[in-house]
Design a protein around this motif. Sequence first.
Motif, PDB file in Angstrom:
ATOM      1  N   ALA A 189       8.211 -29.175  69.563  1.00 17.10           N
ATOM      2  CA  ALA A 189       9.011 -29.637  68.419  1.00 17.10           C
ATOM      3  C   ALA A 189       9.267 -28.451  67.507  1.00 17.10           C
ATOM      4  CB  ALA A 189       8.288 -30.745  67.647  1.00 17.10           C
ATOM      5  N   ALA A 190      10.489 -28.374  66.955  1.00 18.05           N
ATOM      6  CA  ALA A 190      10.817 -27.265  66.050  1.00 18.05           C
ATOM      7  C   ALA A 190      11.980 -27.650  65.150  1.00 18.05           C
ATOM      8  CB  ALA A 190      11.172 -26.005  66.843  1.00 18.05           C
ATOM      9  N   ALA A 191      11.947 -27.145  63.918  1.00 16.96           N
ATOM     10  CA  ALA A 191      13.028 -27.389  62.966  1.00 16.96           C
ATOM     11  C   ALA A 191      12.900 -26.400  61.830  1.00 16.96           C
ATOM     12  CB  ALA A 191      12.976 -28.820  62.425  1.00 16.96           C
ATOM     13  N   VAL A 192      14.002 -26.170  61.140  1.00 16.48           N
ATOM     14  CA  VAL A 192      13.996 -25.381  59.907  1.00 16.48           C
ATOM     15  C   VAL A 192      14.222 -26.342  58.751  1.00 16.48           C
ATOM     16  CG1 VAL A 192      15.083 -23.526  58.596  1.00 16.48           C
ATOM     17  CG2 VAL A 192      14.840 -23.320  61.082  1.00 16.48           C
ATOM     18  N   GLU A 193      13.240 -26.403  57.837  1.00 15.22           N
ATOM     19  CA  GLU A 193      13.297 -27.326  56.706  1.00 15.22           C
ATOM     20  C   GLU A 193      13.184 -26.531  55.415  1.00 15.22           C
ATOM     21  OE1 GLU A 193       9.927 -29.720  57.553  1.00 15.22           O
ATOM     22  OE2 GLU A 193      10.927 -30.878  59.125  1.00 15.22           O
ATOM     23  N   GLN A 194      14.275 -26.505  54.641  1.00 15.47           N
ATOM     24  CA  GLN A 194      14.317 -25.777  53.370  1.00 15.47           C
ATOM     25  C   GLN A 194      13.829 -24.341  53.529  1.00 15.47           C
ATOM     26  OE1 GLN A 194      12.063 -28.404  50.781  1.00 15.47           O
ATOM     27  NE2 GLN A 194      13.920 -29.507  50.210  1.00 15.47           N
ATOM     28  N   GLY A 195      14.278 -23.704  54.599  1.00 12.72           N
ATOM     29  CA  GLY A 195      13.961 -22.305  54.844  1.00 12.72           C
ATOM     30  C   GLY A 195      12.680 -22.054  55.610  1.00 12.72           C
ATOM     31  N   THR A 196      11.853 -23.078  55.800  1.00 13.78           N
ATOM     32  CA  THR A 196      10.605 -22.915  56.547  1.00 13.78           C
ATOM     33  C   THR A 196      10.804 -23.313  57.993  1.00 13.78           C
ATOM     34  OG1 THR A 196       9.218 -23.335  54.604  1.00 13.78           O
ATOM     35  CG2 THR A 196       8.188 -23.625  56.754  1.00 13.78           C
TER      36      THR A 196
END
Length: 228
Positions: free
Chosen positions: A53-60
């Motif tokens: 699982a991977a994602a970019v959330e508010q720059g993180t």
Amino acid sequence: MISTLPVTALDLRCTGQRWPFEAENAAAIARHWQQVTAANPSLWNGRTLICTAAAVEQGTFRAELAEVDYASFVAWRDWGRPDASVVNCFGVPAVFSSDGALLIGVMGSATLNAGRAYPPSGSLEPKDVRPDGTVDILGNMRTELLEETGLDLAEAAPGPMAAIFEGPRLAVVQRFDFPLRFAEIERRFAAHADAHDELAAIEALRHPFEIDARMPGYVSGLLQVFRR
């Protein structure tokens, strides 16, 4: 399709979960590995990490990873990546010389990706997992670059980061500017390299039109984001 997102912080974790593909296909994976190593006996079946699982959330950039054996990863790759729920996540130090060249490594004949060309980098491994379960992807970048080229990231000025999503590949990239012209980087590499190293050669990539079929798609995304 390539998607590039800016990143300001990292949060990668090895969850301890198992990868069902590995257990469900164990016999076929073992047969495939025998074929792979018969063709290239220098390969060995160590342990690696695959991203579930991977994602970019508010720059993180946040990611979850599972520990698997290398043979399972290779089978998944060679069989056309039949489990689309996972991706190959890896760290890439984008090394730029003082005269504006991106460092590209050409993989040696004894490696799995012989003849392919991309920035020096390597798989995430259990040794990159800290005691609290977080994954030190920046430490992995430092180690891989030093082992493959003799260059130490401590000499470079760190720059921005980005996550480059390219189908089953996910490159976490940080720019590093070395106070060396590319000719000096070549001299360093020549002094470091020997016949058993992963890289057969290094090259300078300065313009998008120099990208060729040996290079994965994320290289174009990298140049688009970081080239000045």
